[in-house]
Design an enzyme around this catalytic site. Structure first.
Site, mmCIF file in Angstrom:
data_model
loop_
_atom_site.group_PDB
_atom_site.id
_atom_site.type_symbol
_atom_site.label_atom_id
_atom_site.label_comp_id
_atom_site.label_asym_id
_atom_site.label_seq_id
_atom_site.Cartn_x
_atom_site.Cartn_y
_atom_site.Cartn_z
ATOM 1 N N GLU A 141 -7.118 -6.960 8.314
ATOM 2 C CA GLU A 141 -5.697 -6.686 8.106
ATOM 3 C C GLU A 141 -4.738 -7.710 8.695
ATOM 4 O O GLU A 141 -3.597 -7.366 9.023
ATOM 5 C CB GLU A 141 -5.380 -5.319 8.719
ATOM 6 C CG GLU A 141 -5.425 -5.243 10.265
ATOM 7 C CD GLU A 141 -6.754 -4.759 10.846
ATOM 8 O OE1 GLU A 141 -7.789 -4.886 10.153
ATOM 9 O OE2 GLU A 141 -6.751 -4.263 11.987
ATOM 10 N N ASN A 142 -5.123 -8.981 8.834
ATOM 11 C CA ASN A 142 -4.235 -9.996 9.401
ATOM 12 C C ASN A 142 -2.814 -9.860 8.838
ATOM 13 O O ASN A 142 -2.632 -9.681 7.652
ATOM 14 C CB ASN A 142 -4.747 -11.397 9.045
ATOM 15 C CG ASN A 142 -6.241 -11.511 9.200
ATOM 16 O OD1 ASN A 142 -6.766 -11.326 10.279
ATOM 17 N ND2 ASN A 142 -6.948 -11.756 8.098
ATOM 18 N N GLU A 181 -6.437 -1.653 4.488
ATOM 19 C CA GLU A 181 -5.911 -2.865 5.129
ATOM 20 C C GLU A 181 -4.392 -2.903 5.035
ATOM 21 O O GLU A 181 -3.713 -3.293 5.979
ATOM 22 C CB GLU A 181 -6.519 -4.132 4.515
ATOM 23 C CG GLU A 181 -8.042 -4.185 4.499
ATOM 24 C CD GLU A 181 -8.715 -3.868 5.833
ATOM 25 O OE1 GLU A 181 -8.107 -4.129 6.885
ATOM 26 O OE2 GLU A 181 -9.850 -3.347 5.811
#
Ligand code: TRP
Ligand code: ZN
Length: 882
Positions: free
Chosen positions: A271-272, A305
């Site tokens: 999930e950046n 995400e």
């Protein structure tokens, strides 16, 4: 190489860093083998910290190439650098200062897939949990939040695309054949959410207008030529964004949201901030190459995400012990999303099957740990089904106890109170206590006590007093490090049915707390008495699986049959069938072990066929009801001294009996459900395919030969039907010409599609029986096998070890030796992957003693090997100690 292997990290030792990080300015000069990283960090000493305390920066396998203080090269006497630690002394007492750290790293040689690495010619990163320290020396912990600027310089022809978190600032040419791009992320974040991607990729673009009217650019990057296969992921993303606004009131907060699909990835996705990176398995889909299950996974993981943007990114974790704070909550959110997009009841049944197959197994074995552990040796090993799935169930129980209105209020308070912070489980629970006025301290044991609670149920009906009593008793089993447990707060949804299956109104109650349709079991032993019940009721308990517990309730078969037919909770209808089937299958297993033949089960078969033929029920539910408990389900229920061959024989026997009794029904279902319309991945269509394919399984069994499945293989116009037909051929008629022809056809047809070839590997890896091992050996030496690609390893070795009980647990133990060899080999390249494969043996002590002894000696051989990673060492030592 890690130097501090074996060090135990404890929650009780938490304290904040000595220095506060204000800003991060990173410059990457990308090169496949020599990437230069310049990191400029602005710090100040935290108030109250010892004036002589040094600055300690984490590293992993790093070499320091330069170190500057306020732009001036530092005196070597002022610092000490090892591959895993940079210590800088004599720093200002309170004034902010700038440290510049220069490192050179080799992405091409990074086979662990943590930090900056290359996948299919693309530069990409994976920093959770501790990958950032493989890029540069840094305070690499989740409570260090800072604002990042990222500059990327790279060869322009090879890397037209230069991406990082946040919003795009600008880019330009940069000397000979190079260019650069700059990104700025205005939201403070911990280093584990950092991402960088560079390379040459195709893109699918769209936009989303948020609730407040802001337009967000959406981009999904995939390998050139695969753009059409990203359309479903884009659709799922837009639905996720809308759902999070509608259900949780959460809007997206940057100008752009990007997803990049890569083919080498240790987990599902990451999930950046603003730049999610995905295993391409969870992005790419079209009817010809993806199954209904693939579509459902893509939808769920895209949502998961995306939802992390609030639960994980805007509010992150103070330390890694709080991992469930983001993961459990986000799984709960993605479960609710899928339930809203599909059939809630069918989704719940699938969740519970998965929870029992994975989490209950973990919770009852040597790797059992609390949803929030108190210590760890390797954080990578705590991305577990307990943290994720049980963590989600704990969140669901908070919603059940508070009810939807107060739950929503508590979530709103959490977002409001902790936005921009690194929070704890206590912070989260306090929000719900504050909005409801409830004392949730006993409930919090769910975070700290490992082990699945057992609840024993007895009931008594007093006809003269017209009262019905439910007696409950709970027991939480001992787990490693936790011999004694306290009673938990267990919310059990329930209903009472009349002998005709009608819902009875349960009025006055004495005993424990009942709110609405929820019984609150809070004591070790507790009774609930209902008054004014005119005739003996049938109890439907733990509706929708409101609590993740194991019920011990010997309900009469007639009561179970009534629930299976009439309960208005579909989950309980499915559960009643399971409760009829499991004891039958366990008893048959025992019979087979003592040389007898399995029994007939007319009532059970009748109940199954009644559901199968009930056209008023949704097909997906009927398919779930018809798929008997798995071999692993039976093994769990059996309780110990497990012989996988006997379990397999018992289950096959029951499948065959159902197949014979239901032959005509299954033939009718196969014909009726064969649609002429074009494939659509929606839940209703998928449900019809699931029922049709279940019917086809039974027909294949009844007719004992490859004809039906071969015909289905020939007619299939989508991957769901095609891979199912191939599975039936391979699993039930492995040595036939038809099967060999279909396997060869499948391989040739999809030779250029790695994700489909993974299916080809895993279908063959799960063919039951002793021969499986030879097949695995052959496939491992096949040119298409690639030990460097995690998806391929999981498709062959993982499918074999996790999903082929008779093949993997063959009595001579030869498969344990193979897996031990493979784990040792993989550990040298990719410890995370090796440790995960190793958990396939976590229940070895439940096997009958001959197999258990052989498994133990294979594990001991792993434990004794030289140069083990911290990951494998941690898992193997816990497995052998438990
Ligand atoms: N945070 C990721 C998720 O959404 C999990 C994850 C992805 C991960 N890659 C990882 C965890 C690598 C550890 C290591 O659940
Ligand atoms: Zn997650």
């Amino acid at each position: 190489m890690r130097t501090e292997t074996g060090q135990v990290i404890r929650l009780a030792d938490y304290h904040p860093t000595d220095f506060v990080l204000e800003r991060v300015d990173l410059t990457f000069e990308l090169d496949p083998t020599k990437t230069r990283v310049e990191s400029r960090l602005i710090f100040h000493r935290r108030e109250g910290v010892d004036k002589r305390a040094p600055l300690m920066l984490d590293g992993d396998d790093l070499a320091l190439d330069g170190l500057l203080f306020d732009q001036i090269e530092m005196d070597a006497a002022q610092y000490t650098a090892t591959p895993s630690l940079l210590v800088i002394r004599d720093l200002p007492e309170s004034a902010p200062f700038e440290i510049t750290v220069i490192t050179t790293i080799n992405p091409e040689a990074n086979t662990q897939l943590m930090g900056l690495y290359r996948s299919g010619g693309i530069y990409c990163t994976q920093c959770e949990a501790e990958g950032f320290r493989r890029i540069t020396y840094f305070p690499d912990r989740p409570d260090v939040l800072a604002i990042y600027t990222v500059n990327i310089i790279a060869d322009k022809a090879a890397n037209p695309l230069l991406l990082s978190n946040g919003n795009f600032l600008g880019g330009a040419g940069y000397g000979e054949g190079k260019h650069f791009a700059a990104w700025f992320d205005p939201h403070p974040k911990p280093s584990y959410l950092f991402a960088l991607v560079a390379g040459d990729l195709g893109v699918v673009e769209d936009t989303f207008t948020t609730l407040s009217g802001r337009e967000v650019a959406l981009k999904i990057y995939v390998e050139h030529g695969k753009e059409p296969r990203a359309a479903y992921a884009m659709d799922a993303l837009k639905r996720s964004m809308k759902w999070d606004e509608e259900v949780f009131g959460r809007e997206y907060d940057l100008d752009i949201f990007m997803i990049v699909a890569v083919s080498d990835f240790n987990m599902g996705a990451m999930e950046n901030k603003g730049l999610n990176i995905f295993n391409d398995k969870y992005v790419l889909a079209d009817p010809q190459t993806a199954t209904d299950a693939d579509y459902a996974n893509i939808e769920a993981i895209i949502a998961h995400e995306y939802f992390h943007n609030w639960t994980g990114n805007r509010i992150t974790c103070r330390d890694w012990f709080q991992l469930c704070l983001k993961e459990g909550l986000t799984v709960y959110r993605d479960h609710e999303f899928s339930a809203d997009q599909r059939s809630r009841a069918v989704k719940r049944i699938a969740e519970v099957r998965h929870l029992r197959a994975e989490q209950f197994v973990e919770d009852s074995g040597p790797l059992a740990h609390p949803v929030r552990p108190a210590s760890y040796r390797e954080i990578n090993n705590f991305y577990t089904t307990t943290v994720y799935e049980k963590g989600s169930e704990v969140t669901r129980m908070i919603a059940t106890i508070l009810g939807p209105k107060l739950f929503k209020k508590g979530m709103d308070l959490y977002f409001d109170r902790h936005d921009g912070e690194a929070a704890t489980v206590e912070d989260f629970v306090r929000c719900f206590a504050d909005v409801s006025g409830r004392d949730l301290s006993q409930f919090s044991l769910w975070y700290n006590q490992a082990g699945t609670p057992h609840v024993t149920v007895t009931t008594d009906y007093d006809a003269s007093a017209k009262s019905f009593r439910i007696d409950l008793e709970q027991m939480v089993p001992p787990t490693p490090g936790q011999p004694n447990k306290q009673p938990m707060h267990i919310p059990l949804r329930f209903g009472l049915l009349s002998a005709k299956g009608a819902s009875l109104k349960a009025s006055a109650v004495e005993g424990g707390e009942v709110s609405g349709d929820v019984l609150h079991l809070t004591e070790q032993k507790q009774s609930f008495v209902f008054k004014g019940i005119k005739s003996k009721p049938v109890l439907s308990l733990n509706r929708s699986f409101s609590a993740p517990v194991i019920l011990h309730f010997s309900q009469a078969d007639t009561d179970l049959a009534l629930i299976a037919r009439h309960d208005n909770d579909l989950f309980c209808r499915w559960q009643a069938l399971t409760d009829l089937a499991l004891p039958a299958l366990c008893a048959d297993t025992k019979r087979i072990l003592s040389g007898e033949t399995a029994a007939d089960h007319p009532a059970l078969i009748e109940a199954l066929l009644a559901i199968a033929s009930d056209d008023t029920l949704e097909p997906a539910f009927r398919a779930q009801a018809l798929s008997l408990p798995s071999e692993a389900d039976i093994a769990r229920d059996y309780g110990g001294n497990i012989d996988p061959d006997a379990i397999h024989a018992a289950r096959q026997n029951l499948l065959k009996s159902v197949a014979e009794k239901g032959h005509d029904l299954f033939a009718r279902l196969c014909t009726e459900l064969a649609t002429a319309t074009a494939y659509s991945p929606d839940a209703a269509s998928a449900g019809r395919r699931a029922l049709k394919n279940t019917a086809l399984l039974y027909l294949t069994l009844a007719e004992a030969g490859p004809a039906r499945a071969a015909e289905a293989y020939g007619k299939a116009d989508n991957m769901t039907d095609l891979s199912h037909a191939l599975t039936l051929l391979a699993h039930y008629c492995p040595e036939t010409e038809e099967t060999q022809a279909a396997l060869a056809n499948f391989e040739a047809r999809y030779s250029d599609n790695a994700l489909v070839i993974d299916k080809w590997f895993s279908i063959q890896a799960t063919i039951p029986g002793t021969d499986a091992l030879e097949r695995i050996r052959t496939l491992m030496h096949y040119t298409r096998y690639n030990a460097g690609n995690p998806n391929r390893v999981r498709a062959l070795i993982g499918s074999f070890a996790f999903s082929n009980p008779t093949g993997f647990h063959r009595a001579d133990g030869a498969a344990y030796d193979l897996i031990a060899d493979e784990i040792l080999a993989i550990d040298k390249r990719n410890p995370q992957l090796a440790a995960r494969l190793l958990t396939s043996m976590r229940s070895f002590a439940m096997l009958e003693s001959n197999r258990a002894t052989k498994a133990r000696s294979a594990l001991s051989r792993i434990a004794a090997a030289q140069g083990l990673s911290n990951d494998v060492q941690d898992i193997v030592s816990r497995m052998l100690a438990g």
